[in-house]
Design an enzyme around this catalytic site. Structure first.
Site, PDB file in Angstrom:
ATOM      1  CE  LYS A 175      -5.241  -2.244   0.640  1.00 54.85           C
ATOM      2  NZ  LYS A 175      -5.463  -0.806   0.353  1.00 54.85           N
ATOM      3  CB  SER A 210      -0.977  -0.069   1.221  1.00 50.20           C
ATOM      4  OG  SER A 210      -1.983   0.718   1.225  1.00 50.20           O
TER       5      SER A 210
END
Length: 346
Positions: free
Chosen positions: A275, A250
């Protein structure tokens, strides 16, 4: 609706039609779990988890353990599958219902059934929940003696999460290390499962004088561009190495991608988690909340890393420790099996 439960049920049914595991509804107690994690203080076993739907079933997979937390001490590593929590199968749970079951009163027990990533062996573990104070940054000055020269000084910084304190802590770490004579830096984001998107942007701007940090894209194409404009910089010239692994996800991938594509840093380690979707979090009127996927991000080179990850420039030696003191020893002491000379990184 006649009551709150009917309202909650209707919201959940609407969310399910999107078929997006990252768009979620939280009841007030669950939403407090979300907010407490962003502020950096939770009670639990110290795990960042997510659902991997790549196989026949959606498995609750460990993204990263908190270093030194109960799960880390028990040997749980990125990629392990949590199949049961206190005897309840995780396959039918929502992500934050699973997170809520992992958390609980301090000093209480939780039983986990863990399928090991490497061997496929299933273990039952009983962990004791504790207060996890997620201090996002720790650092050390690694001094390497050189014959006839001043010691080489490398600033090692471990960034474990992107919470509200992360950018301020990185700034303090770099200043302290520079004041101590550091001439190059290692930024360790192994097992950093991400966190607050703005913190990733702020930290990227500390290392980049100029250049694109990330593209935000949706169904219509690029809708926003985040760039470094020379404000907030703290170290734009010193050599920089960034360490990543399968637990890097992320916001960590945003930062690693920005530093790689702008040729500001060398990326070492393993391919990252992948992600690449972005959620906005909204509080509703009764204290419940929503996390809604609004876009995905692409690196400056327009690489969509969702489910693919950031590819490192080269691998990191397998014996490289996660503990900052041990990591420095492996740089300094050439007699150790884990020895990594400065040339490993720069």
């Amino acid at each position: 609706m006649n009551n709150r439960e009917q309202t909650y049920s209707a919201i959940r049914k609407m969310v399910m039609t999107l078929e997006d595991p990252f768009t979620r509804f939280f009841e007030p107690e669950q939403f407090n779990v979300v907010r407490s994690g962003k502020k950096g203080d939770v009670t639990g076993v110290g795990l960042e988890v997510g659902f991997d739907a790549s196989g026949a079933n959606a498995n609750l997979v460990v993204i990263a353990p908190v270093i030194g937390g109960p799960a880390d001490r028990a040997g749980i590593v990125p990629g392990d599958i949590i199949s049961e929590i206190d005897g309840i199968q995780t396959a039918g749970l929502g992500l934050y219902e699973a997170a809520q079951r992992l958390q609980g009163p301090e000093n209480s027990d939780v039983k986990l059934t863990v399928v090991k990533k490497q061997s496929g062996i299933t273990n039952s573990l009983v962990l004791v929940r504790e207060r996890i104070r997620i201090n996002p940054v720790s650092w050390r000055l690694c001094e390497i003696e050189q014959e006839g020269k001043d010691p080489a000084r490398i600033g090692y910084i471990r960034l474990s999460t992107f919470n509200e304190n992360a950018s301020r802590s990185i700034k303090a770490a770099v200043k302290s290390l520079k004041d101590s004579g550091a001439k190059s830096f290692i930024l360790d984001m192994r097992n950093n499962g991400g966190g607050l998107f703005p913190a990733g942007i702020q930290i990227a701007r500390m290392w980049l004088e100029k250049g694109t940090i990330v593209y935000i894209t949706d169904a219509l194409g690029v809708r926003d561009i985040y760039e470094a404009d020379g404000t907030g910089t703290i170290s734009t010239e010193e050599p920089l190495a960034v360490l990543v692994n399968k637990g890097t996800a992320s916001a960590s991938e945003i930062l690693a991608g920005a530093l790689k594509d702008n040729k500001r840093a060398t990326i070492l380690g393993e391919r990252t988690f992948g992600k690449g979707k972005i959620q906005s979090v909204f509080e509703l009127s009764d204290g419940s909340g929503m996390a809604v996927t609004i876009a995905r991000y692409e690196t400056p080179a327009h690489i969509d890393i969702d489910k693919v990850g950031i590819t490192p420039d080269r691998p990191l030696p397998s014996l490289a420790p996660l503990d900052e003191d041990e990591f420095c020893r492996c740089i300094i002491d050439s007699s150790l099996p884990c020895h990594m000379p400065p040339s490993t990184f720069f």
